[in-house]
Design a protein around this motif. Structure first.
Motif, PDB file in Angstrom:
ATOM      1  N   SER A  80       0.807  -1.098   0.138  1.00  8.98           N
ATOM      2  CA  SER A  80      -0.084   0.055  -0.131  1.00  8.98           C
ATOM      3  C   SER A  80       0.762   1.214   0.043  1.00  8.98           C
ATOM      4  CB  SER A  80      -1.017  -0.002   1.237  1.00  8.98           C
ATOM      5  OG  SER A  80      -0.157   0.020   2.319  1.00  8.98           O
TER       6      SER A  80
ATOM      7  N   CYS B 298      -2.790   6.671  -1.205  1.00  7.84           N
ATOM      8  CA  CYS B 298      -3.700   5.841  -1.987  1.00  7.84           C
ATOM      9  C   CYS B 298      -5.183   5.525  -1.101  1.00  7.84           C
ATOM     10  CB  CYS B 298      -3.044   4.580  -2.068  1.00  7.84           C
ATOM     11  SG  CYS B 298      -4.423   3.268  -2.825  1.00  7.84           S
TER      12      CYS B 298
ATOM     13  N   CYS C   2      -6.307   2.176  -0.413  1.00  3.03           N
ATOM     14  CA  CYS C   2      -5.681   1.491   0.860  1.00  3.03           C
ATOM     15  C   CYS C   2      -5.966   1.667   1.962  1.00  3.03           C
ATOM     16  CB  CYS C   2      -3.941   1.943   0.315  1.00  3.03           C
ATOM     17  SG  CYS C   2      -3.082   1.438  -1.022  1.00  3.03           S
TER      18      CYS C   2
ATOM     19  N   GLU D   1      -8.040  -1.176   4.607  1.00  2.06           N
ATOM     20  CA  GLU D   1      -7.486  -1.811   6.059  1.00  2.06           C
ATOM     21  C   GLU D   1      -8.684  -2.043   6.921  1.00  2.06           C
ATOM     22  OE1 GLU D   1      -4.666   0.644   9.163  1.00  2.06           O
ATOM     23  OE2 GLU D   1      -6.331   1.705   8.222  1.00  2.06           O
TER      24      GLU D   1
ATOM     25  N   VAL E 192      -2.239  -0.845  -6.063  1.00  3.59           N
ATOM     26  CA  VAL E 192      -2.272  -0.936  -4.393  1.00  3.59           C
ATOM     27  C   VAL E 192      -3.817  -0.455  -4.175  1.00  3.59           C
ATOM     28  CG1 VAL E 192       0.073  -0.884  -3.953  1.00  3.59           C
ATOM     29  CG2 VAL E 192      -1.241   1.438  -4.295  1.00  3.59           C
ATOM     30  N   PRO E 193      -4.612  -0.985  -3.254  1.00  7.24           N
ATOM     31  CA  PRO E 193      -3.668  -1.959  -2.471  1.00  7.24           C
ATOM     32  C   PRO E 193      -3.618  -3.535  -3.046  1.00  7.24           C
ATOM     33  CG  PRO E 193      -5.967  -1.884  -1.650  1.00  7.24           C
ATOM     34  CD  PRO E 193      -5.673  -0.824  -2.742  1.00  7.24           C
TER      35      PRO E 193
END
Length: 217
Positions: free
Chosen positions: A9, A13, A16, A20, A169-170
């Motif tokens: 990540s 971003c 990202c 989480e 990403v992620p």
């Protein structure tokens, strides 16, 4: 057997940050080990993102913000222009990881940028945030100013770009599964359960052989 999870990540971003939450919810109470892996979207000499660019505005308001709201996450598009580069924040991550606070540091950096619009490219800001997660501020600042973890960060980037071949990403690797983009808690749980079952089978029947309802391999 513990299931290994790698999360690639970048702190600037938005997806990202969104990813989480459901991941953390899915791993609660499970035998997993999460390793956070740095990835810079716009490393030098690439130009950093500018929030006033029309396509950035469209992407945030049409995709990012609605997705964040569905996940119950408050987010803003930080208005500092350009957006900060993240190499210093990642060097700080290497310090935090070495001192057992990598996960807490990551979460705090995401919140600082996407909820509080703090400039995570500045040593003063990063040092304050490091202190908030229990790291020694004087040692942290000294490490950033002397670039103590520059080599470690560059090795992490080399791994992401060259060895792992990460392009999006992620990217979240759960055992043998490679997931690009945001997934729901339920999707993560399904994959985790599959990986945990396979790990349990290997432990019961020996390394190199896993048995299921249709035989062994």
């Amino acid at each position: 057997m513990t299931v290994q999870i790698k999360v690639y990540s970048d702190y600037v971003c938005p997806f990202c940050f969104i990813a989480e939450g459901p991941l953390q919810q899915a791993i609660q109470g499970k035998d997993v080990e999460v390793e956070w892996m740095p990835f810079e979207l716009r490393p030098v000499p690439n130009e950093p993102l500018r929030p006033d660019e029309p396509y950035i505005q469209r992407a945030f308001h049409q995709s990012v913000k609605p997705m964040a709201e569905r996940m119950g996450l408050d987010m803003v598009l930080p208005q500092m222009s350009p957006h900060p580069r993240t190499h210093l924040a990642f060097e700080g991550f290497q310090f935090a990881k070495e001192h057992g606070k990598g996960g807490e540091y990551n979460h705090r950096i995401f919140k600082a940028f996407f909820q509080e619009e703090q400039d995570i490219g500045q040593v003063d800001v990063l040092t304050k945030l490091a202190g908030e997660v229990g790291l020694d501020e004087s040692q942290f600042r000294a490490a950033l100013e002397s670039r103590t973890y520059q080599e470690a960060h560059q090795k992490a980037l080399h791994h992401a770009y060259r060895e792992a071949g990460i392009q999006v990403v992620p990217t979240i690797m759960i055992g043998n599964h490679v997931l690009e983009g945001v997934r729901s808690k339920e999707a993560f749980e399904q994959i985790l359960n599959e990986e945990l079952k396979q790990a349990q089978e290997k432990q019961e029947f020996g390394d190199g052989m896993a048995c299921g309802i249709d035989g062994c391999r």
